[in-house]
Each structure stands twice: as C-alpha cells, then as structure tokens.
Design an enzyme around this catalytic site. Sequence first.
Site, PDB file in Angstrom:
ATOM      1  N   HIS A   1       0.839  -1.200   0.000  1.00  0.00           N
ATOM      2  CA  HIS A   1       0.000   0.000   0.000  1.00  0.00           C
ATOM      3  C   HIS A   1       0.869   1.243   0.000  1.00  0.00           C
ATOM      4  O   HIS A   1       0.466   2.307  -0.448  1.00  0.00           O
ATOM      5  CB  HIS A   1      -0.953   0.002   1.202  1.00  0.00           C
TER       6      HIS A   1
ATOM      7  N   LYS B   1       9.633  -8.974   5.160  1.00  0.00           N
ATOM      8  CA  LYS B   1      10.520  -9.727   6.043  1.00  0.00           C
ATOM      9  C   LYS B   1      11.179 -10.831   5.238  1.00  0.00           C
ATOM     10  O   LYS B   1      10.605 -11.345   4.284  1.00  0.00           O
ATOM     11  CB  LYS B   1       9.748 -10.346   7.211  1.00  0.00           C
TER      12      LYS B   1
ATOM     13  N   THR C   1      16.181   0.535  18.561  1.00  0.00           N
ATOM     14  CA  THR C   1      14.994  -0.174  19.046  1.00  0.00           C
ATOM     15  C   THR C   1      14.893  -0.091  20.566  1.00  0.00           C
ATOM     16  O   THR C   1      13.814   0.152  21.126  1.00  0.00           O
ATOM     17  CB  THR C   1      15.005  -1.644  18.600  1.00  0.00           C
TER      18      THR C   1
ATOM     19  N   ASN D   1      20.874  -6.303  21.381  1.00  0.00           N
ATOM     20  CA  ASN D   1      20.790  -4.857  21.195  1.00  0.00           C
ATOM     21  C   ASN D   1      19.566  -4.248  21.863  1.00  0.00           C
ATOM     22  O   ASN D   1      19.655  -3.220  22.539  1.00  0.00           O
ATOM     23  CB  ASN D   1      20.776  -4.517  19.701  1.00  0.00           C
TER      24      ASN D   1
END
Length: 487
Positions: A87, A128, A216, A255
């Site tokens: 999209h 992914k 993250t 991490n």
Amino acid sequence: MLSRLCQSVQRVAFRRFSTSAVASEEPNFLEMVNINYDRACQHLDIDPAVLELIKRCDSSLTMTIPLRRDDGAVEYFTAYRAQHSRHRTPTKGGTRYAPDVDLVEVTALAFLMTLKCACVNLPFGGGKGGIKLDPKTLSLGELERLTRRYAIELAKKGFLNPATDVPGPDLGTGEKEMAWMMEAYRFYNYDNIYATATTTGKPVSFGGISGRTESTGLGLYYCLREFLNDAYYTTPVGLKTGIKDKSLIVQGFGNVGYWAANFLERDGAKLLGVIERDGAVFNESGISVDEVKKYLIKKGTLKGFPKAQFYEDVQDVFKKPCDVLIPAAVERSITGKNAVNFNCKIVAEGGNGPTTPRGEDVLASKGILVLPDLLMNAGGVTVSYFEYVKNLGFIRPGMLTRKLESTTNKWIIDKVMQGDTKPSKGTISKILDGPSEQDLVYSGLEDVMCEAVAETKKTSQEKGISLRLAAYTNSIKRIYDSMKLTL
C-alpha cells in the site's frame, strides 16, 4: 478504572478465542497476529472485504541457495522473503538468520511490519526475509558468500530494490550482512544512483546512520517513559509515576534488551534480572547493566556471573517480582501457561510477538499492563527510515543547516553573555557546535515514538480497549486510508 476496563475487554476476547479451533493449544506466530488483527477489526467501521484484503500477504518467495563451503563441499540453504503489503512502497523489514526460520514465520513478521510501520506513520509497507541456518556454523567467508548470493537472487526476482523492497537487520544479522547485500545489489545495478538505499542498518562508513544500533532499545525507552510518567497508567498497577527506582527484568540481552536497560538505568531504574536461552541471573539488590553485558560477551553465557544467582530454569526468574518485565527475545515467550506465575506490574514488549493472545488474557486478568510490540518495538524501523532518507538525499542530516545554526547560536550567546545570566563553557560549546547526526536521530526518534504513544493512548481510552487493540486499530485505519484511491 483502567485495570477493570482492560480486564473486562480481555475476558470477552478470551471467551471468543477459547471457542476457536486453536483453543486447545497456543497459536503459531501467524495465527497470533491474525487473532489480534481480527479482534481490532471489531472496533472499525470498514468493509470486511477490505479488512480481509489488508490481512492477506501480497507476495512471498521461497528459494534454495547453494553454498560452496570452505572445504569444497556444496550445501543448500532454504531462503525466504515476504512482501506483505505494498500500500506504500518500498516494503521494509528485517533479514533473519536462524535454524527455525520458515515461510509462516516470515509471513507473520512481514504482516507485523506492515502494522508497525503504519502505527508510527512511516511511508513503508511491511516485508521480512530470512535464511534457515545457524550463522555460527559458517565461517566469515561462507557467510559473506551466502549473503551476497541471497541478495542477488532477491534482486533478480524483484525482492531487493530501493524502490520496492528494502531489508534491514534482524536476529542473526547485523551491519556487515546489510553492507554485503547492498554491495551485491550495487555491483549488478551500477547505474542505479540510489543503490546505497537498498538496505538499512549498514555501518556508518557504508551509508548507515548514527544511532541505528541502539534505536529499538531507545525507542522502547521513550515509549515506556511516556507511560510511566502518566498516572492514568501507573496508578491502576500500583506504581508511582517516573522511571526512578523502577525495577526491571529483561529477557534477551542483545541490542534491544541491553540498550533499553541501559537508557532506563541512566534515569534511575534498577536491573534485577536477565534471562537468556541457557539460563538466567537475578539479584534483588540490583545488577549493573554494563557489567552483565561485558560478562555475557566475554563468556557467551550468564552462568558464573559473580554478582547474581544463576538459574538453569529461566521460568524461575520470570516469576520474580519486579515493576517492569521487558521480553526482548523470541516470539511466544509469554503464554497462558507461564503468565499465571508473573509478578511484574508492566510488560513492555521489546521483541516481536513475545506474548500470545492467551498469555495476554492471563496478564490482564492479573491486572498487569501490557505495552504492545507494535508500538514499543518500532524504534528500529523508524531510524531505518532516517537512514533510507539520508541515502536517497545524498546528504548528512543537518549538513545544510549546521553552520547557519552555529552562527545564529553564537549571536544568541553573545547577547546572553552581556547580561547577568551566563551559561557554562560546556553549554556554550554544545550550543555553538550545533546538533550532531546522532542528536538529530535521537530527537527525531523521540518525536515519532511520543506521537505514536499519544495516539495509542487516545484510541485506547476513547474506545475502551487495550493498548494492543488500540495500536492495531490505528494501524489498520491508516493502511485503509492509504488504499482508498486504489480500492
């Protein structure tokens, strides 16, 4: 009131889930995402046919890649890539190297990426990829050859291109793999001036961006800070506002887990326990984040860490009391079976899909606040977006404005120095130097994450639904709005 409301909503959802075909056992990862998606759809006034279209994966790829090992033998590896939704393009998502990678997992993670990017309003669809292998079993040269071949095969099939599909790192991969993939693409597409933007998470010297490694974990820190500073969420779980003196247990000290704990420790939180695959450590008096990380890097295990008790059974540490539990490892680590023993106040999801639907129902029934991965885990892809824009623009963030800002700031400092209130030399130096690339990344990430938290809170409170359903609802609505003209 919030706690009672969440419990009521979750009990209704649990009854629906219990009557499904998967009621007798925990669902797989793709089924988990679909369950959460279907729950959220009940709170949207959108044509069911369109909702089903959003749910479906656009395209997926399964390949067999040959690798000549260092000893001359040829071995074959199964590789995948899924583009869940176009999209918005390009599709964006990590590349996972792990023995248990399969098409179902990759498709689920791609679906989650579609929703995650929409949750924080990034102009990406979800993707992914991965290769079924244990990267520790390959030499550096073998790993490089396999990664480059994987990139070439993806590019041949339209699954690697700065305009269509841009991978990033994930479990088992990092900066070097992303650099190898980008270089492999650039070698065969030398006339594409945007080839550097083919991957994100690269070393800074290869077009990467400062702050990507910790992004993250830092994003989780910003989100958790916003919830902990809001009495609407802390009071029902019996906590005072603020990060200071909050106790933490972290599952997965890579991490995400390490950096989240690092930033929280700087603000006065205390790490009590760390959970890894081969065991866990716990000390009710606290553990130094950097000390346990250095030990883990040096020894490869938590066993023998001198400043905490070691537990062979990691579930023993899941049961320990703490304020915040951060699952930052593999999916489905919190289930209906082990959630009944949790003694935390908040679960802040640092990994993808760590809590099953039944696990969340159990947590809600115990009054535990769950902060969903869709929101908490979005820091990495947000900074990947900054890197992508940097690569497309061929310019370092702040390069055009830094000198102008420095000149302007010098004028301000001169005026201040003429008065009675004089800043310190350190403050003056920082103002005159202007923001670094890392400063800009941190600032941009904070803005994106805080805005997404505010939107999720608003939807949750207006609709009387859990934070997970609110995040899903916002994402679906945003995806729908992006698709309107093509439906």
